[in-house]
Write an enzyme that holds these catalytic residues in place. Structure first.
Site, PDB file in Angstrom:
ATOM      1  N   THR A  98      33.380  35.661  46.156  1.00 29.02           N
ATOM      2  CA  THR A  98      32.634  36.728  45.489  1.00 29.02           C
ATOM      3  C   THR A  98      33.610  37.589  44.692  1.00 29.02           C
ATOM      4  OG1 THR A  98      32.801  38.249  47.376  1.00 29.02           O
ATOM      5  CG2 THR A  98      30.885  36.782  47.308  1.00 29.02           C
ATOM      6  N   GLY A  99      33.087  38.270  43.682  1.00 35.03           N
ATOM      7  CA  GLY A  99      33.943  39.121  42.855  1.00 35.03           C
ATOM      8  C   GLY A  99      34.999  38.327  42.127  1.00 35.03           C
ATOM      9  N   SER A 121      37.229  38.574  37.681  1.00 33.35           N
ATOM     10  CA  SER A 121      38.509  39.146  37.261  1.00 33.35           C
ATOM     11  C   SER A 121      39.369  39.369  38.495  1.00 33.35           C
ATOM     12  CB  SER A 121      38.305  40.477  36.523  1.00 33.35           C
ATOM     13  OG  SER A 121      37.721  41.443  37.394  1.00 33.35           O
ATOM     14  N   GLY A 122      40.603  39.821  38.271  1.00 30.75           N
ATOM     15  CA  GLY A 122      41.473  40.229  39.357  1.00 30.75           C
ATOM     16  C   GLY A 122      41.779  39.145  40.363  1.00 30.75           C
ATOM     17  N   ILE A 123      41.858  39.548  41.633  1.00 25.76           N
ATOM     18  CA  ILE A 123      42.223  38.630  42.709  1.00 25.76           C
ATOM     19  C   ILE A 123      41.240  37.467  42.792  1.00 25.76           C
ATOM     20  CG2 ILE A 123      42.400  38.418  45.224  1.00 25.76           C
ATOM     21  CD1 ILE A 123      43.429  41.319  45.264  1.00 25.76           C
ATOM     22  N   SER A 129      42.339  45.949  52.433  1.00 25.63           N
ATOM     23  CA  SER A 129      43.366  46.724  51.745  1.00 25.63           C
ATOM     24  C   SER A 129      44.284  47.298  52.802  1.00 25.63           C
ATOM     25  CB  SER A 129      42.700  47.861  50.953  1.00 25.63           C
ATOM     26  OG  SER A 129      43.628  48.847  50.568  1.00 25.63           O
ATOM     27  N   TYR A 160      36.628  55.413  50.373  1.00 20.58           N
ATOM     28  CA  TYR A 160      37.057  54.014  50.205  1.00 20.58           C
ATOM     29  C   TYR A 160      37.675  53.481  51.498  1.00 20.58           C
ATOM     30  CZ  TYR A 160      39.845  50.062  48.495  1.00 20.58           C
ATOM     31  OH  TYR A 160      40.421  48.818  48.313  1.00 20.58           O
TER      32      TYR A 160
END
Length: 279
Positions: free
Chosen positions: A8-9, A12-14, A134, A147
């Protein structure tokens, strides 16, 4: 036989870096995005990379995506819950609407994804569930309390699942814990501040300005998404697989006081499993 990973996600990015890395290695990759046509056209050179709509805040979107995977393959080897976004506002500044948005994607989105993908992971006979949290899922930080609380929730969710997913379903569980990443993640966070009035002229201003200045200095050379993807490649081949893995030396150093006694999280989790399930 080619292994299958769903991410998922992954626009872009990771997420995207991981999708491309695994596609290069010959895996069949289902990359979740909101812009299927755009991303598929951009990466049309890959016959084994399939962009598919995965809106993690909408369970029906995930159910449709995993139904496609089920029809095509009948199982899933790795489920990578990566979708998420950062948020930099104090609890006293944020609106409840903003707080709900953070949790809808970063927490409930992970839950929706696992609920939808678990049956296919079970069908693999040896699945691997991974979620991006994170260092903020281990260490609370100034102005990141909303967050961090979301990422702490995901840490608790997967640590709990790990106590019984392996002995019951032969599914390994891992929390991927990056520090600062050179993606649009940070710019998105700062952009949100600008879009919602910038740094407010209130009692938080001096401390927030100090935090942003220190963050910029401490993360002047952030980790790349590609190097996180390299960690993912190593992770899926590890035996035993860790419950927690940091993705850089900087991330490791940041959390050292929290993890020094149990860096991978396996010892504590296995102790809990033994005490509560005798497994």
């Amino acid at each position: 036989m080619n292994k299958i990973i769903a991410i998922t996600g992954a626009s872009s990015g990771i997420g995207l870096a991981t999708a491309l890395k695994f596609a290069d290695l010959g895996w069949i990759v289902y990359a979740g995005t909101r812009n299927v046509e755009r991303d598929q056209e951009k990466h049309s050179g890959y016959t084994n990379l399939h962009f598919i709509e995965m809106e993690v805040t909408q369970p029906e979107s995930l159910e449709k995506a995993f139904h496609v995977i089920e029809q095509n393959h009948g199982h899933l080897d790795v489920l990578f819950c990566n979708a998420g976004f950062g948020f930099l506002r104090s609890l006293g500044q944020a609106t409840m609407e903003e707080i709900h948005m953070v949790f809808d994607t970063n927490v409930y989105g992970v839950m929706h994804t696992i609920r939808a993908g678990l049956p296919l992971l079970r069908q693999s006979g040896a699945g691997h569930l991974i979620a991006t949290t994170s260092v903020g899922g281990l260490v609370g930080q100034p102005f990141n309390e909303i967050y961090c609380s979301a990422k702490f929730a995901v840490e608790g969710l997967l640590e709990s699942l790990a106590t019984y997913y392996k002995p019951t379903f032969n599914i390994d569980v891992t929390l991927l814990e990056p520090g600062a990443i050179a993606t649009n993640f940070t710019s998105t966070v700062m952009g949100h501040i600008q879009q919602t009035g910038g740094i407010l002229e209130d009692e938080y201003k001096a401390t927030l300005t100090q935090y942003i200045d220190m963050f910029s200095k401490r993360n002047s050379v952030p980790q790349t998404s590609e190097s996180v993807a390299d960690v993912m490649v190593k992770l899926v081949d590890m035996d035993p697989k860790p419950l927690r893995i940091r993705t850089s030396e900087a991330a490791e150093a940041f959390v050292q006081y929290k993890v020094s006694q149990d860096p991978t999280g396996l010892d504590g989790m296995l102790n809990t499993r033994k005490k509560q399930l005798n497994m």
